[in-house]
Design an enzyme around this catalytic site. Sequence first.
Site, mmCIF file in Angstrom:
data_model
loop_
_atom_site.group_PDB
_atom_site.id
_atom_site.type_symbol
_atom_site.label_atom_id
_atom_site.label_comp_id
_atom_site.label_asym_id
_atom_site.label_seq_id
_atom_site.Cartn_x
_atom_site.Cartn_y
_atom_site.Cartn_z
ATOM 1 N N ARG A 34 46.696 47.456 48.285
ATOM 2 C CA ARG A 34 47.850 46.539 47.575
ATOM 3 C C ARG A 34 47.142 45.370 47.404
ATOM 4 O O ARG A 34 46.747 44.760 47.915
ATOM 5 C CB ARG A 34 49.135 46.219 46.897
ATOM 6 N N VAL A 35 46.812 44.839 45.788
ATOM 7 C CA VAL A 35 46.428 43.407 45.924
ATOM 8 C C VAL A 35 47.395 42.653 44.630
ATOM 9 O O VAL A 35 48.203 43.188 44.075
ATOM 10 C CB VAL A 35 44.888 43.827 44.702
ATOM 11 N N SER A 36 47.956 41.665 44.877
ATOM 12 C CA SER A 36 48.690 40.689 44.205
ATOM 13 C C SER A 36 48.581 39.977 42.874
ATOM 14 O O SER A 36 49.495 40.276 42.783
ATOM 15 C CB SER A 36 48.990 39.359 45.420
ATOM 16 N N THR A 37 47.617 40.373 42.290
ATOM 17 C CA THR A 37 46.498 40.032 40.892
ATOM 18 C C THR A 37 46.279 40.980 40.416
ATOM 19 O O THR A 37 45.044 41.125 41.284
ATOM 20 C CB THR A 37 46.362 38.386 40.662
ATOM 21 N N GLN A 64 41.860 40.026 41.684
ATOM 22 C CA GLN A 64 41.810 41.154 43.174
ATOM 23 C C GLN A 64 41.117 42.262 42.605
ATOM 24 O O GLN A 64 41.213 42.622 41.852
ATOM 25 C CB GLN A 64 42.837 40.537 43.979
#
Length: 305
Positions: A18-21, A24
């Site tokens: 998982r990445v936040s944006t 990334q």
Amino acid sequence: MHTHCQTTTLPRLIGYARVSTEAQDTDPQLDELWAAGCAAVLEECASGDDLGRPVLARLLRDIQRGETLVVVRLDRLARSVSHLLSVIEQLEARGAHFRSLRDPIDTATPQGMFSLQVLGAVAQLERALISERTKAGLSAARSRGRVGGNPGLRAGDPEAIRKARARRDAAYLETLVAQLDTWLPTVRRMRPDQPWGDVVRVLNQNSTADWTPERLRRIVQRLAAEGIVEAELLERAKPQQGADRLVRLVAGIAVAAPDRTLQQIAAQLEAMKERTPRGGTRWHPSSVRHLLGKAEKSGLLGLNR
């Protein structure tokens, strides 16, 4: 989301990155997960505070007994210790395990389970300390004549009200997601072929919950809006003949409580005041067996019984 598959030996390891944006990159996580021997890796772009992560929700729904969910670090999966413990409880309910590559957490090993128990104890202590500090702060404020609470809410500030509602909404959604395994499999098995009333009767017989058709429908509607469950569950129930309805109802009971005997299912149908196919009030195991046979031929039991 990208799903990659490669040959591996059992038990299967399922990676979650998982990445936040969008800016990334998940590549560093992917490299570690593949190197750890994952047979599949699911990627998601979402904030750690986002409780409605559809990829994670689908993974928790579809993971099979004996498989292991793997992440690079704990913060890629959970936003808090309580959230982590909730996810692990869902995995345990499905007979699956959890592993973090950079943390000493592997629920398939005694050492990993010990580390998890330590985390649980820390979370419990943290909650107790927060509660103690909150009570002490409120007591000190009252002794000085100050009123506790959010001043924006007391003043009726629209932005403060909106934020408070958003926090309550997020907490409510987190509770729903944490409890999915206790009721969602039954809903998926019975809807939309059967009306909400029949689904609720099965759920209430198999747990201490007190569902109503309207409450259950609203919750499924909310989860469908978040992309956590299928929108098809909300479709209008199809008209049913009496015999067909009983087959589906018995299948729903059997799947919701796979360890129940024919006699126990018969007793449950009597408690639900369901009439037998011939209109009687007394159910016999042979009648239940006959309906389960029809359900199996129709594919309503799947692989769960």
